[in-house]
Structure formats: C-alpha cells, structure tokens
Design an enzyme around this catalytic site. Structure first.
Site, PDB file in Angstrom:
ATOM      1  N   HIS A  64       0.733  -1.195  -0.041  1.00 40.44           N
ATOM      2  CA  HIS A  64      -0.033   0.089   0.011  1.00 40.44           C
ATOM      3  C   HIS A  64       0.900   1.403   0.011  1.00 40.44           C
ATOM      4  O   HIS A  64       0.412   2.186  -0.278  1.00 40.44           O
ATOM      5  CB  HIS A  64      -0.930  -0.011   1.195  1.00 40.44           C
ATOM      6  CG  HIS A  64      -0.375   0.358   2.429  1.00 40.44           C
ATOM      7  ND1 HIS A  64      -0.046  -0.808   3.577  1.00 40.44           N
ATOM      8  CD2 HIS A  64      -0.057   1.358   3.256  1.00 40.44           C
ATOM      9  CE1 HIS A  64       0.241  -0.075   4.430  1.00 40.44           C
ATOM     10  NE2 HIS A  64       0.423   1.287   4.302  1.00 40.44           N
ATOM     11  N   ASP A  95       0.071  -7.628   1.329  1.00 36.92           N
ATOM     12  CA  ASP A  95       0.584  -6.356   1.710  1.00 36.92           C
ATOM     13  C   ASP A  95       1.979  -5.975   1.571  1.00 36.92           C
ATOM     14  O   ASP A  95       2.775  -5.357   2.311  1.00 36.92           O
ATOM     15  CB  ASP A  95       0.033  -5.293   2.896  1.00 36.92           C
ATOM     16  CG  ASP A  95      -0.233  -3.941   2.520  1.00 36.92           C
ATOM     17  OD1 ASP A  95       0.368  -3.420   1.745  1.00 36.92           O
ATOM     18  OD2 ASP A  95      -0.565  -3.471   3.711  1.00 36.92           O
ATOM     19  N   SER A 167       4.507   2.349   7.900  1.00 37.94           N
ATOM     20  CA  SER A 167       4.283   1.394   6.981  1.00 37.94           C
ATOM     21  C   SER A 167       5.542   1.027   6.291  1.00 37.94           C
ATOM     22  O   SER A 167       6.070   1.731   5.539  1.00 37.94           O
ATOM     23  CB  SER A 167       3.085   1.504   5.930  1.00 37.94           C
ATOM     24  OG  SER A 167       1.972   1.923   6.635  1.00 37.94           O
TER      25      SER A 167
END
Length: 211
Positions: A64, A95, A167
C-alpha cells in the site's frame, strides 16, 4: 558479600543489554530508508518506510506504500536518493512489495537479514521507520500475539507503537533480524499494532503492482 556480587552482576547485565540494543539500532538503521511517492502530476502522494535485504539494493516495503504511485524514490540514512526501478514481486492481500532501485553507480548497501526461526509471545521487538516523516524513529515492545489472518496470512501483533509513515518498517528481534513488516494498527485500542510476518515473503509469486 554475596548480595554485593549479585547486585554488581545485575548492573553488568543491564549495562551490557543496553549497549547491545544501541549497537543493534545503530547497525540496523543504516539499511532502512524513507519512501517518497508521487502521482501522475508529479505531486507528492505519500511516504513510508522500507529496508534493504541485500547489498545490491533489493528491498521490501508494504504494497500500500507504493500502490497508486507513478514514481517513487527512497532516501537513505545518509541522505542519498534513488528511484525505485522495478517491482520484482508483490501481493496486495499480504501487503508486501519487493523491488529494486536504480543503482547506477553500483553502490553497496547495508542490509537486514530475514529471521528464519520461530517467534514467541513475549519476545522483544524493535521497530525503526519514518512515522509522520520523522526518519529513523525507534520504538520497542514485545510480541503480543501470533495470529493468522484470512487476508494477510501470518501476522505478528506487537506492542511497539507505529504510526502513519511506519508502513514498511522492519520489525526486528533484539539481535536485528527481521521477523515482520509493520503494516497497520487497530484504531480505538492502545498499542494494537500489527506486522506481516516475513514468512509470507516465501509465498509471493505474482506482481500486479506498477511504479
């Protein structure tokens, strides 16, 4: 006298543990970078974190982080910038994105090793990343639980705080081995943070991500 020796021994262990943690962080952060993404108009669209897994510049981050970007660059700890050249493998559900950079000068990079053993609840963890673009921020905690998610596969719940920008950050053992990739947290709870376990990387076989 025995109690004095016992006290000295405890102090020595604590000092050694502190020095070991500092060394782990100092060595690991050399392999960690910030990811900057841009849209089709050339405007910044987001930031994240990633890390090298070999000296040639192969790296990992979250899917993402790169999803929807037309161009993306990384910036290393020493301020050097490289364009992301090619997505090697990616998986939207898990992911994870594995990629290479445009390493025109054939630079060699510090890199992190992926942990191949088993983790346990209560193991200490270290997270280094760029939350809210605050590069090389360190948080620590423990493994709160080991879970299996229908979408993400093997997931590690951690108490180490993570924020937007984390992230893609490596979640490491106290010895600097990567056990997971920081990915998301549960809003409304306290330190309910989650990492995709690195064992999911072995099952990557597709690539539907383009940058």
């Amino acid at each position: 006298m025995k109690s004095v020796f016992r006290f000295v021994a405890v102090i020595f262990v604590l000092m050694f543990s502190s020095c070991s943690l500092k060394n782990t962080i100092q060595n690991a952060e050399k392999a960690i970078f910030t990811v900057y993404t841009y849209d089709k108009f050339g405007a910044p669209s987001g930031t994240g974190t990633g890390f090298f897994i070999d000296k040639q510049g192969t790296a990992l981050t979250n899917y993402h982080v790169l999803d929807g970007a037309v161009k993306a660059y990384i910036e290393t700890q020493d301020g050097l910038s490289y364009e992301i050249r090619e997505i090697l493998m990616s998986d939207k559900n898990k992911d994870i994105a594995k990629f290479t950079i445009a390493n025109l000068k054939n630079d060699e990079f510090h890199y992190l090793s992926l942990y191949q053993g088993e983790c346990e609840k209560g193991d200490e963890v270290i997270v280094i990343g760029s939350p809210l673009d605050l590069t090389n921020s360190v948080t620590t905690g423990i493994i709160s639980a080991l879970r299996v998610d229908k979408t993400h596969g093997d997931v590690i719940q951690i108490s180490a705080p993570i924020s937007p920008g984390n992230s893609g950050s490596p979640v490491m053992t106290k010895h600097g081995k990567v056990i997971g990739i920081a990915t998301y947290n549960r809003i409304g709870g306290q330190n309910l943070n989650f990492a995709i376990a690195t064992k999911n990387i072995e099952s990557l076989s597709s690539n539907d991500l383009m940058v």
